[in-house]
Design a protein around this motif. Sequence first.
Motif, mmCIF file in Angstrom:
data_model
loop_
_atom_site.group_PDB
_atom_site.id
_atom_site.type_symbol
_atom_site.label_atom_id
_atom_site.label_comp_id
_atom_site.label_asym_id
_atom_site.label_seq_id
_atom_site.Cartn_x
_atom_site.Cartn_y
_atom_site.Cartn_z
ATOM 1 N N SER A 35 0.768 -1.379 -0.020
ATOM 2 C CA SER A 35 0.372 -0.138 -0.153
ATOM 3 C C SER A 35 0.968 1.435 -0.002
ATOM 4 O O SER A 35 0.733 2.109 0.593
ATOM 5 C CB SER A 35 -1.067 0.032 1.083
ATOM 6 O OG SER A 35 -0.313 -0.050 2.349
ATOM 7 N N ARG A 36 1.750 1.271 -1.090
ATOM 8 C CA ARG A 36 2.704 2.567 -1.257
ATOM 9 C C ARG A 36 2.421 3.000 -2.590
ATOM 10 O O ARG A 36 1.515 2.045 -3.516
ATOM 11 C CB ARG A 36 4.293 2.339 -1.116
ATOM 12 C CG ARG A 36 4.563 1.757 0.390
ATOM 13 C CD ARG A 36 6.013 1.756 0.306
ATOM 14 N NE ARG A 36 6.545 0.388 -0.246
ATOM 15 C CZ ARG A 36 7.467 0.359 -0.996
ATOM 16 N NH1 ARG A 36 7.905 1.488 -1.743
ATOM 17 N NH2 ARG A 36 7.817 -0.634 -1.701
ATOM 18 N N MET C 128 6.139 -1.014 6.511
ATOM 19 C CA MET C 128 5.175 -0.253 5.809
ATOM 20 C C MET C 128 3.424 -0.550 6.764
ATOM 21 O O MET C 128 2.845 0.531 6.869
ATOM 22 C CB MET C 128 4.603 -0.695 4.354
ATOM 23 C CG MET C 128 6.038 -0.453 3.503
ATOM 24 S SD MET C 128 6.729 1.154 3.395
ATOM 25 C CE MET C 128 8.279 0.989 2.954
ATOM 26 N N TYR C 129 3.207 -1.483 6.854
ATOM 27 C CA TYR C 129 1.854 -1.677 7.455
ATOM 28 C C TYR C 129 1.693 -1.326 8.872
ATOM 29 O O TYR C 129 0.725 -0.245 9.061
ATOM 30 C CB TYR C 129 1.475 -3.525 7.404
ATOM 31 C CG TYR C 129 0.238 -3.830 8.140
ATOM 32 C CD1 TYR C 129 -1.010 -3.438 7.871
ATOM 33 C CD2 TYR C 129 0.287 -4.058 9.586
ATOM 34 C CE1 TYR C 129 -1.991 -3.532 8.491
ATOM 35 C CE2 TYR C 129 -0.772 -4.372 10.332
ATOM 36 C CZ TYR C 129 -1.982 -4.430 9.776
ATOM 37 O OH TYR C 129 -3.265 -4.379 10.288
ATOM 38 N N ASN C 132 1.648 2.594 8.664
ATOM 39 C CA ASN C 132 0.718 2.991 7.986
ATOM 40 C C ASN C 132 -0.450 3.218 9.100
ATOM 41 O O ASN C 132 -1.051 4.504 9.124
ATOM 42 C CB ASN C 132 0.221 2.150 6.837
ATOM 43 C CG ASN C 132 -0.914 2.664 6.058
ATOM 44 O OD1 ASN C 132 -1.322 3.841 6.320
ATOM 45 N ND2 ASN C 132 -1.389 1.996 5.122
ATOM 46 N N GLU C 135 -0.248 6.210 11.630
ATOM 47 C CA GLU C 135 -0.733 7.573 11.317
ATOM 48 C C GLU C 135 -1.982 7.921 12.161
ATOM 49 O O GLU C 135 -2.200 9.053 12.286
ATOM 50 C CB GLU C 135 -0.916 7.522 9.793
ATOM 51 C CG GLU C 135 0.401 7.522 9.000
ATOM 52 C CD GLU C 135 1.352 8.799 9.408
ATOM 53 O OE1 GLU C 135 0.827 9.800 9.338
ATOM 54 O OE2 GLU C 135 2.472 8.357 9.686
#
Lengths: 337, 164, 412
Positions: A35-36, C128-129, C132, C135
Amino acid sequence: MDEVIGVAIAIVVAGVFAGLFLKGIDRKLAAFMQSRIGPPIAQPIYDILKLKQKQTIIPSTSVRWLFTGAPLVALTSGIVLLLYISLSYVCYIIGLQSPVQGDLIVIMYLILIPSIAIISGAFASGSPYASIGAQREMVILMSTELPIAVVVLSIAWHVADSMYNPFALQSLFEYTLWHHAGAFGILGGILLFLAMILVLPAEMSKVPFDQAEAETEIAEGVMVEYSGKLLAFLLLTDAFKALSLSALIVILFFPYTFTGLFGLSFSIGSYSITPLIEIIFFIGKVVIVYSIGVTVIRVIMARLKISQVAKVFLFAVSAISIIGMVLIMLDPKMKMI
Amino acid sequence: MKTESIVTVLQNKLGSHIQASREKITNYGNGINRVTLWISIDRESFHSSIAILKTMGRLHISTPMPYKEYEDRIELIYPFALKEKDTKFSEIMVIISVDIPKDDLKIRTITDIVPGALFMERETMEMIGVEIEDIPDPRRLFTGNYLPDGVYPLRTPKSKESMQ
Amino acid sequence: MKSDITYPLNIGPVHPAFKEPIKFTFRIEGEKVVGADIDFGYTHRAIERIAQERNYIQIIYLLERVCGICSFSHPMAYCLAIEDVAGIEVPPRARYIRTIVGELERLHSHLLWTGVAAHEIGFDTLFMYTWNIREKVLDCLEELTGNRINYAMLTIGGVRRDITADNAQTIHQVLEYYEELYNRTSEILLDDLTLRARTEGVGILTIEQAERLCAVGPTARGSGLMKDVRVDYPVNAYYEILWLKPVSPRDIGKEPIGDVYDRMAVRVLEIQQAIKIIQFCMENLPEGDINTGSGAVKMINALKKLEGEGVGRYEAPRGEVCHYVILDNQEHPVQIKVKAPTYSNGFTWAPMLTNIEIADIPIVVASIDPCVACADRMTYVQADGSRTTISWEELRAKSIQKYKGVRRQWMK
């Protein structure tokens, strides 16, 4: 003959872009899965163009001739590897008579040469990180050797039943695994494909088998001292290797042509564009193989330790490939009974 | 834990070496108290007092050693957190202070009793200039090798002059 | 005779495995680590020294800069220490708001750590998860305090901003979001095969070692040592939460052995605990003042006339933060001693880092959630290769000169 030389030159030129785009697609796809947004697909090309302008630093502790020579050898052998694997196949799909048969044993050795060049360059750089990376790369090379050899042998074994030359790549185009084998053979073929898919990330130095370059451990390991043009050579080698190894898997397991599968042919006016369609189909297959073998695996896994890698390859992957080989060996006998 | 019992035990074992003690208890209701106990000990029995404290429960050194500078002496402060039993809110701060004369800035290490205090002692050596005797690792912790000898950055009044 | 086949390997001061400069020197035998040495001191910012020249209110904002991630914990410990000296009673609503912000900080710090740890072992998808989903809590903190980090929420005797009905709504939304995600996240973190292969049995710190070396925070709790300032020592509103107890891997039915996996499990469980604590505080948030009502000037004037010593302890996401202040009738404290969790935990690297493989170094180092800048907060005026030392004033003049130059370049 002149046409074949033309095809060879076209393969090398197109191979540069295809290989770099392949890596770009890999990055974009991985970004999508994480999800980038990710870099543009042409990013590897921009990288090469940027590195071309950068200063090349040669460490004072390095063995100069080896350090600078190794990337060149790696790049040359990468190009040779791509040519040797794909020339006969490309000639076949566009309908030319190829002078090269493509020998499976030679391919096994050619796969080693870029890695060996990079290893010697790393040892010559004099950096401790690079030495550790080079040692790890050697371990990975040695662990993947057995599965590759077993896969190649089993496929030759399968071909040996026919009238074709068992060790020639060309035989596989006509005498594919799936069409000419029984249930055991197909099961064995699936296992061999699985083994090759697991070997692919190891040969490409990608997670979970990227110990030689492990960024957070040894800061890009074998490549740590390379910069500028020399690094660009290494990145190009990587692109060629990505393309040739995926192409090898495609040729070994899915050599079907588009026209052969669907029985269609295309032409604009009087010109036949079937060769173009065939090449696009071939590249499409390569992208799919690379995405499954590299992108998906690297997205869902963490990096293993080097001792775990040796275990995975020497026990698990070798076992898978050997079981596949045994199944293929049993297959024709089944048919005879 | 009762603070008196700690002081009593120390006084029984060390006698007049305990120079002073005071305590501060803040009540939070429901029998929950925040307890801080200050004890001044002279340098001779400092080491053995820590050993006695260690027998009373889980001894944890909380911060690197602050200090107070006087004309002729430096008061080095060791903040410990002592937990005797496994009930909630039972940890008390035991703050041991030791006077060291300026002409003999030395104190014995406590790393043989509380090994976790090594970093704190190394910092004390380099920042304040108190020599820790028998410390297993006397190297500087933060300032590496580029600070000249005899400059102790946290010795505020003098450090400015010595730096120039 | 056995020949010496070990070789040295420097990792740091600048290395992709570490987010902050710190230097390790390892003795390596093949792929095995047989010895380790640590060198601090690459991120000195002289904070303790600067604090001696600032007034009591300015120091709060100075101490927020000790660490970007624990930017609530350090001023918190300082405020507790000053309130201890001055005997200031904090209004109940302020204590609850402090607890809420502190736990939101814990939530985002643990999510951050998880991402960093995943990156260290090459699991970038997890990295990344978690970053994410982190945030969301940062946005919530921004709405509550005005800033994603460095909240400037605290003041001596209370907090500076109240939680309004709108804020409460946001907090509830955020808590729901994390409650929904918690099961999935903990499943990935605790059950994933490659993660387990990399973290189990690696970097072991036994309970005895943890106690001897004064480990704090999740590092201690991962070894089974029940040490938590929130439970051991009355702070903020934690002593009113009766069910609060230190988490340990026993809560997921695993006997702690003190490896990286246990420390990770503790952090994952603390995410859940933080959600529960915030829920409790939101339900029981008392009405009333949010600070003592005296302004900054009045507070400084009151503190100027004080003499004494005080201790402030607080459980930061990484472990115990402890500040010791000495006041002596002056506008600024005579001394303020800062201890960050990494300072205590740094020494536990020694047993963890022996007899592991090179590949384990990054994850073992990261497993205590190191904050080198926190530990390195102290003095020093830089000297260059010629070993000349320059004074504070000179350095200040030089920096101004340098930045004028930079500005001039930008103007062009």
